[in-house]
Design an enzyme around this catalytic site. Sequence first.
Site, PDB file in Angstrom:
ATOM      1  N   ASP A 200      51.196 -12.189  -6.761  1.00  0.00           N
ATOM      2  CA  ASP A 200      50.567 -10.897  -7.295  1.00  0.00           C
ATOM      3  C   ASP A 200      49.225 -11.381  -8.294  1.00  0.00           C
ATOM      4  O   ASP A 200      49.332 -12.169  -8.994  1.00  0.00           O
ATOM      5  CB  ASP A 200      51.586  -9.987  -8.147  1.00  0.00           C
ATOM      6  N   GLU A 267      47.552 -13.136  -3.915  1.00  0.00           N
ATOM      7  CA  GLU A 267      46.541 -12.015  -3.777  1.00  0.00           C
ATOM      8  C   GLU A 267      45.657 -12.202  -4.695  1.00  0.00           C
ATOM      9  O   GLU A 267      45.756 -11.907  -5.960  1.00  0.00           O
ATOM     10  CB  GLU A 267      47.649 -11.000  -4.302  1.00  0.00           C
TER      11      GLU A 267
HETATM   12  C1  NOJ Z   1      48.683  -5.705  -6.713  1.00  0.00           C
HETATM   13  C2  NOJ Z   1      49.796  -5.187  -6.240  1.00  0.00           C
HETATM   14  O1  NOJ Z   1      49.828  -5.100  -4.838  1.00  0.00           O
HETATM   15  C3  NOJ Z   1      49.608  -3.507  -6.904  1.00  0.00           C
HETATM   16  O2  NOJ Z   1      50.584  -2.564  -6.185  1.00  0.00           O
HETATM   17  C4  NOJ Z   1      49.833  -3.690  -8.241  1.00  0.00           C
HETATM   18  O3  NOJ Z   1      49.722  -2.541  -9.071  1.00  0.00           O
HETATM   19  C5  NOJ Z   1      48.950  -4.525  -8.798  1.00  0.00           C
HETATM   20  N1  NOJ Z   1      48.892  -5.725  -8.113  1.00  0.00           N
HETATM   21  C6  NOJ Z   1      49.374  -5.001 -10.260  1.00  0.00           C
HETATM   22  O4  NOJ Z   1      50.716  -5.966 -10.188  1.00  0.00           O
END
Ligand code: NOJ
Length: 536
Positions: A200, A267
């Site tokens: 993440d 991500e």
């Molecule tokens: C990316 C995640 O996919 C999202 O849902 C989240 O709010 C943010 N990162 C913070 O963790």
Amino acid sequence: MSWWQDMVCYEIYPRAFADSDGDGVGDLSGVTARLDHLKDLGADAVWITPFYPSPLADGGYDIADYKGVAEDLGTASDVDELTARAHELGLKLIVDLVPNHTSDRHPWFEEALAAGPGSAERERYLFRPGRGADGELPPNDWQSAFGGPAWTRVPDGEWYCHLHAAEQPDLNWRSRKVRDAFTGVLRHWLDRGVDGFRVDVAHALFKAEGLPDAGPGQHTDPWRNHLMPYYDQDELHPLYREWRALLDTHPAPPGAVAPEDRVMVAESAVFDPARLARYIRPDEMHQAFNFAFLEADWNAAELRRVVDGSFAVPGAAVTWLLSSHDAVRPVTRYGSLRRARAAALLMLALPGSAYLYQGEELGLPQAEIPVDRIRDPLWERSGHTERGRDGARVPLPWSGEEAPYGFTKAPPSRTWLPQPGDWAALTVDAQLRDPDSTLRLYREALRLRRAHPAPDPAAPPTWLSAPGDDVLAFRRGALVCAVNVGSTPVPLTSLALPGHPVLGSAPLDDAVLPADTALWLIDPLSSEGPADDPRH
Ligand code: NOJ
């Protein structure tokens, strides 16, 4: 070639997938019971978003215990069962790692608050004195990605940094204790048999030394993200090398893939291909989500530019996605189911791997969530100007004529988020009965994609010439794809596509490629596709 280079990975948001115990909230046993759906679809892997204990200030991305399992989702043995069932079905399992921030209810943060300024406990986070005569101003100008300042003041006067909600304090990745603890988290889930991690906000863990101001225009243009002092810092890369070495060597339990076959996907909201490429160097992450494709407009020149840019780094593994739990559903984003179906065939024809998000295969639109049921912190933090992402997180419709459409035995008023009343035709059951449904389109596309793999998933498609400005035509091996993103039908004779048609995103006639339609053909004469097709 590694399996993940051309995998189709299906993302599950567990509270909205399937409920097994009738409390209205999807759970891990519900996922296990429905994994056949993924197998029948033709997926290779499943990525399940956070299922760890969480106060749910941000849909589970605020974690209070990285090795535990949220009570409403199940138990550790439910995770084991899910893992075993996935492996039995030949599906790899990817779980979320959320290292940028914890929940404010994580024991570390509670200890940090209790211990006070200057303490070792505060070193795990980014606590700073404020600016202004009495420290009444935040330490710098950073803005949260969810709106408002990225700083919150605590009663003793210090401020802590949070790039997301205030309930998600950012960790200090220059702390050895933080680093070591996360190594333990990775080991824990590897020992339980997971095959990989989705990391993440992988671009945010380190902040520039001295926490300098970011200046105007934050979070307005994602192509500038890599210029922000809280994103894309060089120190990220030694950390990812460390994690990669761990993944490559930590012994795998029975059922899980061998260490060298594990996958770690970033991500990272870094759009500049040259910057993104740094995350996927051979000794770092295996993949990074390609958000530029998801963000691209329904425009041939732009789509082609993004596709070409995605292959700009030779040898890099490319990913494609059209949806996720954070994005507006493609049916709504592109303005029609017709376009979303064409976009799906475009994506699934490209060399590389594809990530699907639950419900995409059903062509679900973004749902309207009544204000009193909104869960997304974006709503509050934007001062009620952005309703947020809940519309993509509505429980899946499985069967039946009315809500909750087989998702749960609980009444519709108790489901995780409310489902629209007009989804009867969108249920899995209804779509299985309809040969023209979006589910059947995805199944057939995944079958054909597997039958006609890209000769090299890291190599760009071969573009074929097409008249006008609205048609994209290309081949990957024997699979040929043409997409008309315009509003005027294009005569097929003007395209002279090689091969015979096998699949269309909309009904086809022999003469034209209709507006907002993609067509797949198989050209048995070529399994490679010459660099410049001589027929054009
Ligand atoms: C990316 C995640 O996919 C999202 O849902 C989240 O709010 C943010 N990162 C913070 O963790």
